[in-house]
Design a protein around this motif. Structure first.
Motif, PDB file in Angstrom:
ATOM      1  N   LYS A 194       0.835  -1.213   0.000  1.00 47.47           N
ATOM      2  CA  LYS A 194       0.000   0.000   0.000  1.00 47.47           C
ATOM      3  C   LYS A 194       0.865   1.256   0.000  1.00 47.47           C
ATOM      4  O   LYS A 194       0.571   2.225  -0.695  1.00 47.47           O
ATOM      5  CB  LYS A 194      -0.928   0.010   1.207  1.00 47.47           C
ATOM      6  CG  LYS A 194      -2.011  -1.042   1.131  1.00 47.47           C
ATOM      7  CD  LYS A 194      -2.900  -1.027   2.343  1.00 47.47           C
ATOM      8  CE  LYS A 194      -3.930  -2.146   2.238  1.00 47.47           C
ATOM      9  NZ  LYS A 194      -4.747  -2.252   3.432  1.00 47.47           N
ATOM     10  N   ALA A 195       1.923   1.235   0.786  1.00 38.39           N
ATOM     11  CA  ALA A 195       2.829   2.392   0.841  1.00 38.39           C
ATOM     12  C   ALA A 195       3.890   2.333  -0.255  1.00 38.39           C
ATOM     13  O   ALA A 195       4.615   3.292  -0.471  1.00 38.39           O
ATOM     14  CB  ALA A 195       3.511   2.461   2.210  1.00 38.39           C
ATOM     15  N   ASN A 196       3.994   1.171  -0.938  1.00 32.66           N
ATOM     16  CA  ASN A 196       4.997   0.951  -1.977  1.00 32.66           C
ATOM     17  C   ASN A 196       6.407   1.213  -1.453  1.00 32.66           C
ATOM     18  O   ASN A 196       7.218   1.869  -2.087  1.00 32.66           O
ATOM     19  CB  ASN A 196       4.700   1.798  -3.214  1.00 32.66           C
ATOM     20  CG  ASN A 196       5.338   1.196  -4.464  1.00 32.66           C
ATOM     21  OD1 ASN A 196       5.638  -0.005  -4.513  1.00 32.66           O
ATOM     22  ND2 ASN A 196       5.556   2.028  -5.470  1.00 32.66           N
ATOM     23  N   ALA A 197       6.664   0.679  -0.251  1.00 28.57           N
ATOM     24  CA  ALA A 197       7.971   0.872   0.399  1.00 28.57           C
ATOM     25  C   ALA A 197       8.248  -0.298   1.336  1.00 28.57           C
ATOM     26  O   ALA A 197       7.332  -1.040   1.718  1.00 28.57           O
ATOM     27  CB  ALA A 197       7.976   2.178   1.194  1.00 28.57           C
ATOM     28  N   SER A 198       9.497  -0.431   1.709  1.00 36.59           N
ATOM     29  CA  SER A 198       9.861  -1.476   2.674  1.00 36.59           C
ATOM     30  C   SER A 198       9.329  -1.102   4.053  1.00 36.59           C
ATOM     31  O   SER A 198       9.095   0.074   4.353  1.00 36.59           O
ATOM     32  CB  SER A 198      11.375  -1.663   2.707  1.00 36.59           C
ATOM     33  OG  SER A 198      12.014  -0.476   3.106  1.00 36.59           O
ATOM     34  N   ALA A 199       9.136  -2.135   4.884  1.00 35.54           N
ATOM     35  CA  ALA A 199       8.567  -1.919   6.214  1.00 35.54           C
ATOM     36  C   ALA A 199       9.536  -1.230   7.163  1.00 35.54           C
ATOM     37  O   ALA A 199       9.129  -0.683   8.179  1.00 35.54           O
ATOM     38  CB  ALA A 199       8.129  -3.258   6.803  1.00 35.54           C
ATOM     39  N   ALA A 200      10.820  -1.246   6.850  1.00 35.01           N
ATOM     40  CA  ALA A 200      11.845  -0.618   7.706  1.00 35.01           C
ATOM     41  C   ALA A 200      12.955  -0.077   6.820  1.00 35.01           C
ATOM     42  O   ALA A 200      13.056  -0.431   5.645  1.00 35.01           O
ATOM     43  CB  ALA A 200      12.409  -1.633   8.695  1.00 35.01           C
ATOM     44  N   ASN A 201      13.778   0.772   7.384  1.00 37.47           N
ATOM     45  CA  ASN A 201      14.971   1.228   6.677  1.00 37.47           C
ATOM     46  C   ASN A 201      16.084   0.242   7.026  1.00 37.47           C
ATOM     47  O   ASN A 201      16.744   0.373   8.049  1.00 37.47           O
ATOM     48  CB  ASN A 201      15.337   2.652   7.084  1.00 37.47           C
ATOM     49  CG  ASN A 201      16.468   3.194   6.244  1.00 37.47           C
ATOM     50  OD1 ASN A 201      17.344   2.460   5.792  1.00 37.47           O
ATOM     51  ND2 ASN A 201      16.461   4.504   6.036  1.00 37.47           N
ATOM     52  N   TYR A 202      16.262  -0.762   6.193  1.00 41.05           N
ATOM     53  CA  TYR A 202      17.179  -1.851   6.490  1.00 41.05           C
ATOM     54  C   TYR A 202      18.643  -1.402   6.460  1.00 41.05           C
ATOM     55  O   TYR A 202      19.467  -1.951   7.186  1.00 41.05           O
ATOM     56  CB  TYR A 202      16.931  -3.018   5.539  1.00 41.05           C
ATOM     57  CG  TYR A 202      15.529  -3.566   5.686  1.00 41.05           C
ATOM     58  CD1 TYR A 202      15.152  -4.239   6.840  1.00 41.05           C
ATOM     59  CD2 TYR A 202      14.577  -3.367   4.697  1.00 41.05           C
ATOM     60  CE1 TYR A 202      13.868  -4.721   7.006  1.00 41.05           C
ATOM     61  CE2 TYR A 202      13.287  -3.849   4.846  1.00 41.05           C
ATOM     62  CZ  TYR A 202      12.943  -4.519   6.004  1.00 41.05           C
ATOM     63  OH  TYR A 202      11.658  -4.984   6.166  1.00 41.05           O
ATOM     64  N   CYS A 257      13.473  -4.269  -3.916  1.00 43.76           N
ATOM     65  CA  CYS A 257      14.847  -3.829  -3.626  1.00 43.76           C
ATOM     66  C   CYS A 257      15.000  -2.339  -3.913  1.00 43.76           C
ATOM     67  O   CYS A 257      15.531  -1.586  -3.089  1.00 43.76           O
ATOM     68  CB  CYS A 257      15.819  -4.644  -4.470  1.00 43.76           C
ATOM     69  SG  CYS A 257      17.530  -4.062  -4.428  1.00 43.76           S
ATOM     70  N   ARG A 258      14.530  -1.898  -5.073  1.00 45.40           N
ATOM     71  CA  ARG A 258      14.671  -0.479  -5.433  1.00 45.40           C
ATOM     72  C   ARG A 258      13.901   0.426  -4.471  1.00 45.40           C
ATOM     73  O   ARG A 258      14.228   1.596  -4.309  1.00 45.40           O
ATOM     74  CB  ARG A 258      14.199  -0.264  -6.875  1.00 45.40           C
ATOM     75  CG  ARG A 258      15.192  -0.806  -7.900  1.00 45.40           C
ATOM     76  CD  ARG A 258      14.807  -0.439  -9.324  1.00 45.40           C
ATOM     77  NE  ARG A 258      13.666  -1.208  -9.823  1.00 45.40           N
ATOM     78  CZ  ARG A 258      13.731  -2.452 -10.296  1.00 45.40           C
ATOM     79  NH1 ARG A 258      14.888  -3.078 -10.333  1.00 45.40           N
ATOM     80  NH2 ARG A 258      12.649  -3.067 -10.739  1.00 45.40           N
ATOM     81  N   ARG A 259      12.878  -0.122  -3.809  1.00 45.46           N
ATOM     82  CA  ARG A 259      12.067   0.654  -2.858  1.00 45.46           C
ATOM     83  C   ARG A 259      12.536   0.476  -1.408  1.00 45.46           C
ATOM     84  O   ARG A 259      11.803   0.804  -0.489  1.00 45.46           O
ATOM     85  CB  ARG A 259      10.601   0.242  -2.976  1.00 45.46           C
ATOM     86  CG  ARG A 259       9.992   0.523  -4.316  1.00 45.46           C
ATOM     87  CD  ARG A 259       9.571   1.944  -4.406  1.00 45.46           C
ATOM     88  NE  ARG A 259       8.964   2.216  -5.701  1.00 45.46           N
ATOM     89  CZ  ARG A 259       8.473   3.375  -6.009  1.00 45.46           C
ATOM     90  NH1 ARG A 259       8.499   4.355  -5.135  1.00 45.46           N
ATOM     91  NH2 ARG A 259       7.963   3.577  -7.196  1.00 45.46           N
ATOM     92  N   GLY A 260      13.746  -0.057  -1.203  1.00 45.94           N
ATOM     93  CA  GLY A 260      14.326  -0.061   0.142  1.00 45.94           C
ATOM     94  C   GLY A 260      14.521  -1.400   0.811  1.00 45.94           C
ATOM     95  O   GLY A 260      15.054  -1.462   1.913  1.00 45.94           O
ATOM     96  N   MET A 261      14.115  -2.496   0.171  1.00 47.03           N
ATOM     97  CA  MET A 261      14.293  -3.809   0.783  1.00 47.03           C
ATOM     98  C   MET A 261      15.679  -4.324   0.440  1.00 47.03           C
ATOM     99  O   MET A 261      15.848  -5.280  -0.316  1.00 47.03           O
ATOM    100  CB  MET A 261      13.215  -4.777   0.300  1.00 47.03           C
ATOM    101  CG  MET A 261      12.373  -5.298   1.438  1.00 47.03           C
ATOM    102  SD  MET A 261      11.052  -6.333   0.854  1.00 47.03           S
ATOM    103  CE  MET A 261      11.265  -7.687   1.968  1.00 47.03           C
TER     104      MET A 261
END
Length: 195
Positions: free
Chosen positions: A58-66, A143-147
């Motif tokens: 929904k947010a189109n992002a990873s759940a955390a800043n890994y 990956c490109r969105r922070g995972m």
């Protein structure tokens, strides 16, 4: 000859005394003082802590800043990374910076991530130096969105040595005797089956 022996014994005694003084100094060192204590072996690091290894569609992002998560930790050979995730996420581990930079997606639709079957995936850190982790799900979009994150794995204690008796039976009760030599039961049975 006795003088040489006395000199060797005295040298050993002085070395032992210096080691004892050094150890005592480290044991009472202040918290800010640098000591040479080795890190524990086999520490477990849960990736993302309580956030886990997830992608929020929904947010189109990873759940955390890994990347921030990884930057605040020290990693050693033999440590473990535990990924709390679900089967629609992947984990790719590489030491290749180019694969990491491209998020593993080469455009042909072929991904290389592990698909965890359970809620946890554990990876042992077995490569010293820079290690890269990312999700190649969504053709690399996760990956490109922070995972993704990279870590530097230090030697630490290294891997534990395998004891010489590792491949021998634990007790004579689990072994047979053949020509006066202790032989593991499975070898003894295999030889009998070939007869």
């Amino acid at each position: 000859m006795h003088a040489l022996i006395n000199l060797v014994v005295a040298s050993i005694a002085v070395a032992l005394l210096l080691d004892a003084v050094s150890a005592a100094g480290n044991a009472t060192a202040s918290p800010g003082r640098n000591t040479t204590a080795l890190p524990p072996f086999g520490a477990n690091h849960t990736v993302g802590d309580s956030a886990g290894w997830f992608f929020d569609g929904k947010a189109n992002a990873s759940a955390a800043n890994y990347s921030v998560w990884a930057a605040n930790r020290t990693f050693y050979l033999g440590d473990y990374l535990t990924f709390k995730t679900r089967t629609d996420n992947t984990v790719v581990h590489t030491t290749n910076a180019t694969v990491y930079k491209l998020c593993g997606y080469d455009g042909d639709g072929v991904g290389g991530g592990w698909k965890p079957e359970e809620a946890f995936l554990t990876v042992m850190l077995a490569a010293e130096g820079v290690n890269y982790f990312f999700s190649d799900a969504g053709e690399g979009e996760h990956c490109r969105r922070g995972m993704r994150f990279d870590i530097t794995v230090a030697h630490g204690r290294g891997f534990p040595q395998v004891p010489p008796s590792y491949y021998e039976p634990l007790s004579r009760a689990t072994a047979g005797r053949c020509l006066g030599v202790v032989v593991p039961v499975w070898v003894f049975v295999a030889v009998l089956l070939m007869l």
